[in-house]
Design a protein around this motif. Structure first.
Motif, PDB file in Angstrom:
ATOM      1  N   PHE A  99     -11.247  26.530  58.585  1.00 49.22           N
ATOM      2  CA  PHE A  99     -10.290  26.245  57.439  1.00 49.22           C
ATOM      3  C   PHE A  99     -11.442  25.954  56.197  1.00 49.22           C
ATOM      4  CE2 PHE A  99      -6.782  25.957  60.425  1.00 49.22           C
ATOM      5  CZ  PHE A  99      -6.039  27.092  60.029  1.00 49.22           C
ATOM      6  N   ALA A 100     -12.221  24.770  56.570  1.00 48.53           N
ATOM      7  CA  ALA A 100     -12.992  24.246  55.377  1.00 48.53           C
ATOM      8  C   ALA A 100     -13.864  25.269  54.879  1.00 48.53           C
ATOM      9  CB  ALA A 100     -13.807  23.123  56.004  1.00 48.53           C
ATOM     10  N   SER A 101     -14.737  25.925  55.818  1.00 46.55           N
ATOM     11  CA  SER A 101     -15.709  27.179  55.371  1.00 46.55           C
ATOM     12  C   SER A 101     -14.883  28.265  54.592  1.00 46.55           C
ATOM     13  CB  SER A 101     -16.331  27.432  56.550  1.00 46.55           C
ATOM     14  OG  SER A 101     -15.489  27.986  57.570  1.00 46.55           O
ATOM     15  N   ALA A 102     -13.658  28.552  55.205  1.00 43.27           N
ATOM     16  CA  ALA A 102     -13.029  29.552  54.485  1.00 43.27           C
ATOM     17  C   ALA A 102     -12.665  29.151  52.859  1.00 43.27           C
ATOM     18  CB  ALA A 102     -11.632  29.907  55.172  1.00 43.27           C
ATOM     19  N   ALA A 103     -12.044  27.895  52.719  1.00 41.93           N
ATOM     20  CA  ALA A 103     -11.849  27.356  51.542  1.00 41.93           C
ATOM     21  C   ALA A 103     -13.013  27.392  50.619  1.00 41.93           C
ATOM     22  CB  ALA A 103     -11.283  25.923  51.536  1.00 41.93           C
ATOM     23  N   LEU A 104     -14.090  26.759  51.154  1.00 39.80           N
ATOM     24  CA  LEU A 104     -15.370  26.738  50.385  1.00 39.80           C
ATOM     25  C   LEU A 104     -16.043  28.001  50.234  1.00 39.80           C
ATOM     26  CD1 LEU A 104     -16.839  23.464  52.071  1.00 39.80           C
ATOM     27  CD2 LEU A 104     -16.000  23.539  49.717  1.00 39.80           C
ATOM     28  N   PHE A 109     -12.724  25.790  43.010  1.00 38.59           N
ATOM     29  CA  PHE A 109     -11.932  24.807  42.775  1.00 38.59           C
ATOM     30  C   PHE A 109     -13.070  23.828  42.094  1.00 38.59           C
ATOM     31  CE2 PHE A 109     -12.485  24.652  47.343  1.00 38.59           C
ATOM     32  CZ  PHE A 109     -12.953  23.574  47.287  1.00 38.59           C
ATOM     33  N   ARG A 110     -12.358  22.812  41.331  1.00 34.98           N
ATOM     34  CA  ARG A 110     -13.257  21.724  40.943  1.00 34.98           C
ATOM     35  C   ARG A 110     -13.664  20.930  41.926  1.00 34.98           C
ATOM     36  NH1 ARG A 110     -10.918  18.302  36.050  1.00 34.98           N
ATOM     37  NH2 ARG A 110     -10.937  20.526  35.149  1.00 34.98           N
ATOM     38  N   GLY A 111     -14.926  20.619  42.294  1.00 36.51           N
ATOM     39  CA  GLY A 111     -15.858  19.622  42.932  1.00 36.51           C
ATOM     40  C   GLY A 111     -16.353  20.411  44.157  1.00 36.51           C
ATOM     41  N   ARG A 112     -16.328  21.654  44.135  1.00 37.22           N
ATOM     42  CA  ARG A 112     -16.583  22.630  45.368  1.00 37.22           C
ATOM     43  C   ARG A 112     -18.155  22.187  45.566  1.00 37.22           C
ATOM     44  NH1 ARG A 112     -16.549  29.128  45.730  1.00 37.22           N
ATOM     45  NH2 ARG A 112     -17.993  28.751  43.981  1.00 37.22           N
ATOM     46  N   ARG A 113     -18.845  22.334  44.622  1.00 41.72           N
ATOM     47  CA  ARG A 113     -20.533  22.015  44.719  1.00 41.72           C
ATOM     48  C   ARG A 113     -20.794  20.664  45.148  1.00 41.72           C
ATOM     49  NH1 ARG A 113     -23.444  25.155  39.649  1.00 41.72           N
ATOM     50  NH2 ARG A 113     -22.738  27.170  40.205  1.00 41.72           N
ATOM     51  N   THR A 114     -19.998  19.728  44.701  1.00 39.43           N
ATOM     52  CA  THR A 114     -20.162  18.405  45.165  1.00 39.43           C
ATOM     53  C   THR A 114     -19.900  18.295  46.725  1.00 39.43           C
ATOM     54  OG1 THR A 114     -19.519  17.830  42.958  1.00 39.43           O
ATOM     55  CG2 THR A 114     -19.328  15.928  44.672  1.00 39.43           C
ATOM     56  N   ILE A 119     -22.063  17.750  52.208  1.00 42.84           N
ATOM     57  CA  ILE A 119     -22.093  18.283  53.536  1.00 42.84           C
ATOM     58  C   ILE A 119     -23.827  18.592  53.753  1.00 42.84           C
ATOM     59  CG2 ILE A 119     -21.731  20.515  54.986  1.00 42.84           C
ATOM     60  CD1 ILE A 119     -19.067  20.580  53.637  1.00 42.84           C
ATOM     61  N   LEU A 120     -24.411  18.975  53.063  1.00 41.31           N
ATOM     62  CA  LEU A 120     -25.912  19.032  53.063  1.00 41.31           C
ATOM     63  C   LEU A 120     -26.522  17.877  53.188  1.00 41.31           C
ATOM     64  CD1 LEU A 120     -27.978  21.170  53.473  1.00 41.31           C
ATOM     65  CD2 LEU A 120     -28.551  21.151  50.946  1.00 41.31           C
ATOM     66  N   PRO A 160     -19.978  18.934  59.700  1.00 43.84           N
ATOM     67  CA  PRO A 160     -20.911  19.433  58.536  1.00 43.84           C
ATOM     68  C   PRO A 160     -21.632  20.686  58.788  1.00 43.84           C
ATOM     69  CG  PRO A 160     -20.904  16.966  58.728  1.00 43.84           C
ATOM     70  CD  PRO A 160     -20.450  17.489  59.916  1.00 43.84           C
ATOM     71  N   PHE A 161     -22.055  20.606  59.960  1.00 44.38           N
ATOM     72  CA  PHE A 161     -23.313  21.741  60.394  1.00 44.38           C
ATOM     73  C   PHE A 161     -22.063  22.845  60.874  1.00 44.38           C
ATOM     74  CE2 PHE A 161     -24.535  24.512  63.991  1.00 44.38           C
ATOM     75  CZ  PHE A 161     -25.997  24.974  63.700  1.00 44.38           C
ATOM     76  N   SER A 162     -21.096  22.887  61.323  1.00 41.60           N
ATOM     77  CA  SER A 162     -19.946  23.907  61.469  1.00 41.60           C
ATOM     78  C   SER A 162     -19.477  24.397  60.125  1.00 41.60           C
ATOM     79  CB  SER A 162     -18.959  23.632  62.350  1.00 41.60           C
ATOM     80  OG  SER A 162     -19.198  22.811  63.443  1.00 41.60           O
ATOM     81  N   ILE A 163     -19.240  23.717  59.430  1.00 38.98           N
ATOM     82  CA  ILE A 163     -18.753  24.188  58.001  1.00 38.98           C
ATOM     83  C   ILE A 163     -19.892  25.091  57.234  1.00 38.98           C
ATOM     84  CG2 ILE A 163     -18.139  23.705  55.692  1.00 38.98           C
ATOM     85  CD1 ILE A 163     -16.575  20.995  57.082  1.00 38.98           C
ATOM     86  N   TRP A 164     -21.119  24.565  57.272  1.00 39.04           N
ATOM     87  CA  TRP A 164     -22.172  25.142  56.694  1.00 39.04           C
ATOM     88  C   TRP A 164     -22.649  26.422  57.288  1.00 39.04           C
ATOM     89  CZ3 TRP A 164     -24.181  23.437  52.219  1.00 39.04           C
ATOM     90  CH2 TRP A 164     -25.602  24.057  51.771  1.00 39.04           C
ATOM     91  N   VAL A 165     -22.592  26.632  58.402  1.00 44.41           N
ATOM     92  CA  VAL A 165     -23.084  27.840  59.200  1.00 44.41           C
ATOM     93  C   VAL A 165     -21.587  28.653  58.942  1.00 44.41           C
ATOM     94  CG1 VAL A 165     -23.320  28.971  61.545  1.00 44.41           C
ATOM     95  CG2 VAL A 165     -24.317  26.693  60.890  1.00 44.41           C
ATOM     96  N   MET A 166     -20.551  28.427  59.294  1.00 49.96           N
ATOM     97  CA  MET A 166     -19.327  29.429  59.129  1.00 49.96           C
ATOM     98  C   MET A 166     -19.296  29.834  57.791  1.00 49.96           C
ATOM     99  SD  MET A 166     -16.602  28.640  61.905  1.00 49.96           S
ATOM    100  CE  MET A 166     -16.657  26.679  61.663  1.00 49.96           C
ATOM    101  N   ARG A 167     -19.504  28.784  56.647  1.00 55.30           N
ATOM    102  CA  ARG A 167     -19.538  29.210  55.178  1.00 55.30           C
ATOM    103  C   ARG A 167     -20.457  30.488  54.987  1.00 55.30           C
ATOM    104  NH1 ARG A 167     -22.438  28.028  50.826  1.00 55.30           N
ATOM    105  NH2 ARG A 167     -21.509  28.304  48.714  1.00 55.30           N
ATOM    106  N   GLY A 168     -21.594  30.628  55.356  1.00 54.54           N
ATOM    107  CA  GLY A 168     -22.479  31.479  55.416  1.00 54.54           C
ATOM    108  C   GLY A 168     -21.835  33.043  55.900  1.00 54.54           C
ATOM    109  N   PHE A 169     -21.194  32.876  56.891  1.00 51.17           N
ATOM    110  CA  PHE A 169     -20.485  34.132  57.505  1.00 51.17           C
ATOM    111  C   PHE A 169     -19.459  34.712  56.786  1.00 51.17           C
ATOM    112  CE2 PHE A 169     -22.785  32.732  61.089  1.00 51.17           C
ATOM    113  CZ  PHE A 169     -23.280  33.736  61.911  1.00 51.17           C
ATOM    114  N   PHE A 170     -18.662  33.440  56.076  1.00 50.28           N
ATOM    115  CA  PHE A 170     -17.417  33.986  55.358  1.00 50.28           C
ATOM    116  C   PHE A 170     -18.106  34.623  54.014  1.00 50.28           C
ATOM    117  CE2 PHE A 170     -14.754  31.114  57.669  1.00 50.28           C
ATOM    118  CZ  PHE A 170     -13.490  31.978  57.826  1.00 50.28           C
TER     119      PHE A 170
END
Length: 286
Positions: A99-104, A109-114, A119-120, A160-170
């Motif tokens: 859910f987090a990686s899909a949203a990001l 939305f405001r604050g996404r880069r932050t 996370i990094l 954090p690792f899960s979000i970062w990896v799955m965000r790349g797939f999305f």
């Protein structure tokens, strides 16, 4: 004549390829040898384990070390604790990671880069640096000595690792697929689970492997967060074969290490097939 010459050229071995093969085999032997020595020692009697001359093959095979490891006190209890903690960590980190990686990746939305920078930054911190602050916070919340506390501590490291990896797939999924699904009348939930989720299956499986191995192998957090022997996990049980008073039972410790490694190997072999099928299903044809 031309065909014969071509075949000879194909059969000709390049020196660079031979050197690369030799180097690859040498590296493989270096990595495999500790595993072989662990299994080799697990089947040796005590007098062969401590002999000054290394024995690369047991002269007398014995299962005494495995029997002593399995029927040692707290083994089955620690195994139960590990299973509960590992699968709790796996389920929570994968669900929240999706859910987090899909949203990001799909929403602006405001604050996404932050959030991404945060996370990094968390990934760059060593786990031991977060251990004491996490312990103090969880102690105030009354989570020390419970399954939930240890699971949440692992999730804090894995998520954090899960979000970062799955965000790349999305991000690799074309937006045209979502637009086509919207035209067909699909809702946001249908797009997520029927269109996007099958395409990010390799990412989900990769993060699942990481979460499983991390929670299964961790010793320091389990030893710190669990107050009693009955709540310890298998890494703490594995460390019990070496004590300052009795010394180290090398045969028992190697047998315990073999037992400890089997679930990770089995989990990887089971999920590897799904990883390959998920990568094939996620291929977008032009």
């Amino acid at each position: 004549m031309t065909t014969t010459t071509t075949i000879r050229r194909h059969r000709r071995v390049r020196p660079g390829r031979v050197v690369a093969t030799v180097i690859g085999i040498a590296f493989a032997l270096v990595w495999i040898f500790p595993v072989y020595w662990m299994v080799n020692t697990a089947f040796k009697p005590p007098y062969e384990v401590t002999t000054p001359t290394p024995q690369f093959w047991p002269h007398v095979f014995t299962l005494r070390n495995f029997h002593a490891a399995i029927f040692q006190s707290h083994f089955f209890g620690d195994l139960r604790n590990s299973i509960i903690v590992v699968f709790g960590t796996l389920i929570i980190s994968v669900i929240f990671g999706i859910f987090a990686s899909a949203a990001l990746s799909r929403f602006k939305f405001r604050g996404r880069r932050t959030i991404l920078v945060f996370i990094l930054g968390v990934q760059m911190l060593p786990g031991t640096a977060l251990l004491i602050p996490t312990f103090l916070v969880f102690n105030q919340l009354g989570l020390i000595g419970s399954y939930l506390g240890l699971i949440l501590a692992y999730v804090a490291s894995v998520l954090p690792f899960s979000i970062w990896v799955m965000r790349g797939f999305f991000l690799a999924i074309p937006y045209e697929l979502e637009e086509a699904a919207m035209i067909d009348g699909a809702s946001s939930w249908q797009i997520l689970f029927r269109v996007l989720f099958p395409l990010v299956t390799p990412g989900v499986i990769s993060t699942s492997i990481f979460a499983f191995v991390f929670a299964w192998n961790d010793y320091l957090t389990a030893y710190t967060f669990m107050k009693t022997q009955t709540m310890y996990t298998l890494p703490v049980w594995l460390a019990s074969f070496s004590t300052p008073t009795t010394g180290t039972d090398y045969g028992g410790q190697m047998a315990a290490s073999v037992i400890f490694s089997i679930p990770v190997v089995v989990f990887f072999l089971i999920i590897q097939r799904n990883l390959v099928s998920g990568m094939s299903a996620g291929a977008v044809k032009g």
